[in-house]
Design an enzyme around this catalytic site. Sequence first.
Site, PDB file in Angstrom:
ATOM      1  N   SER A  23       0.839  -1.210   0.000  1.00 25.14           N
ATOM      2  CA  SER A  23       0.000   0.000   0.000  1.00 25.14           C
ATOM      3  C   SER A  23       0.871   1.255   0.000  1.00 25.14           C
ATOM      4  O   SER A  23       0.589   2.227  -0.701  1.00 25.14           O
ATOM      5  CB  SER A  23      -0.871   0.030   1.259  1.00 25.14           C
ATOM      6  OG  SER A  23      -1.814  -0.993   1.216  1.00 25.14           O
ATOM      7  N   ASP A 320      -6.927  -7.639   4.892  1.00 20.18           N
ATOM      8  CA  ASP A 320      -6.098  -8.488   4.029  1.00 20.18           C
ATOM      9  C   ASP A 320      -5.574  -9.718   4.765  1.00 20.18           C
ATOM     10  O   ASP A 320      -5.068 -10.654   4.130  1.00 20.18           O
ATOM     11  CB  ASP A 320      -4.919  -7.675   3.472  1.00 20.18           C
ATOM     12  CG  ASP A 320      -5.398  -6.615   2.482  1.00 20.18           C
ATOM     13  OD1 ASP A 320      -6.520  -6.743   1.961  1.00 20.18           O
ATOM     14  OD2 ASP A 320      -4.653  -5.644   2.243  1.00 20.18           O
ATOM     15  N   ARG A 351     -13.157 -14.085  -1.317  1.00 24.99           N
ATOM     16  CA  ARG A 351     -12.282 -14.747  -0.334  1.00 24.99           C
ATOM     17  C   ARG A 351     -13.062 -15.552   0.703  1.00 24.99           C
ATOM     18  O   ARG A 351     -12.484 -16.441   1.333  1.00 24.99           O
ATOM     19  CB  ARG A 351     -11.367 -13.717   0.348  1.00 24.99           C
ATOM     20  CG  ARG A 351     -10.270 -13.229  -0.585  1.00 24.99           C
ATOM     21  CD  ARG A 351      -9.288 -12.289   0.075  1.00 24.99           C
ATOM     22  NE  ARG A 351      -8.233 -11.942  -0.883  1.00 24.99           N
ATOM     23  CZ  ARG A 351      -7.421 -10.902  -0.771  1.00 24.99           C
ATOM     24  NH1 ARG A 351      -7.532 -10.082   0.262  1.00 24.99           N
ATOM     25  NH2 ARG A 351      -6.494 -10.668  -1.673  1.00 24.99           N
TER      26      ARG A 351
END
Length: 466
Positions: A23, A320, A351
Amino acid sequence: MAEFKVKKARPIASEISVPGDKSISHRAVIIAALSNGPCEIDGFLPSEDCLRTVDALRALGVQIDVLEETELGPTKLLVHGRKGRFKTPGQPIDCGNSGTSMRLLCGVLAGQAFEAELTGDASLSKRPMDRVIQPLTHMGARIEARGDNGRPPLFVSGGPLLRAHYTLPVASAQVKSAILFAGMYPKGKTTVTEPVTTRDHTERLLDYFLVKTSHHDHDISIWGRQTPESRDFTVPGDISSAAFWIVTAAAQRGAQLIVKNVGLNKTRTGILDVLVRMGAHISEFVEEPVRGEPYGSLEIHGGPLSATTIEGEEIPNVIDELPILAVAGALSRGTTVIRDAKELRVKETDRIAAVATNLRAMGVEVGEFEDGMEIVGAGRLKGAILSSYGDHRIAMAFAVAGLFAEGETVIKDTECVETSYPKFGDELKRFMSNKISGDLQTTVISSLAQQKALSRRVPAENDVEE
Ligand code: S3P
């Protein structure tokens, strides 16, 4: 097609450094490109996703020189800032698999006086972009999504923008960042209100590059007509990559791991809080945030883990890490519950479905909700042949699961790890062949014993039953 073949590993006693934060790498090169001169960006993550942002900026006329590189790609860049004025790209900008590149670049392009096309691979072409199109349109940009249902490719026609106050309907650091980048162009103050705190790297970097911003509760404001001041920046290691090894060590009884030079920004360290709640012993050695981002070392001691619930405001901080935390749940005693995480359905793959399918294949009982899952800790996993679903974090989370499974685990289609952690496969081999070594243990402990732990996170007494 690449694959990981994983066998059960013995507890580790080791030290590891992880590559640059994904990021922060994207944001650092973007802000440097907007700045008024040359900026050296060290510790840059040479992964496919971050290199997409570099290529995009080059296509927009930004000169980016490679100062240092490893066999994996450039790690130190010299970005020649163009004072916020880019050139029309000659062709579509391909963001590959990188949602961060596409959404952040939308914010930057919204204020440029030309049209640019942003495309992506099959996975990115299915991801929602209306979340970024809406606020930027509100500010005066014209963005057309030519895929189905507001999906890429995107055609961004930038131009003069108006300041705005926008309340995010979904907590998203990418959308917040796109609006803050767009807010650098118009006169006056642009404010983003986020429902829940998300990673604050953009705000920190803007501050570091001397752009005037303010932050009150959930309101983040930026004053327009500003050019970042060119300066050098060092990207710390990525805690989301370290997460795979932190969970490995935390769940192996007797293991000990030191993670060096890792980003310890509080908007990203939720994984440590969750693991400590589950019974892990983690010490955090935080260095002064000289360049805007706290970083330091972690020392993890493995032991038995117990189940926990992850929900509410904690979710954006661990978004994440949820696939690997689900694996930690499968290795714990009790039932781990993950809720309020509907966003997982629109990541590089769905996910929730991917984690549930793979855990079930390893013999774990999993209940699926629209916004999460319930994992009945099995303590033991059985080896299986699993898909990565083309998603780097699924591939890596299940490679770690394989380190705990009886028999062989094969993860198919693992090229995707190149998007965030190209060295993962090498480190996995190291962890698989690791033996407890008395010498190593002593060296590792003494290297940190000389430092003062600024925060020692250990589970409360009696939290974990032996
Ligand atoms: C990111 C923010 C998160 C995260 C993604 C990277 C960023 O996405 O899942 O991997 O760099 O801003 P959202 O902002 O969409 O939640």
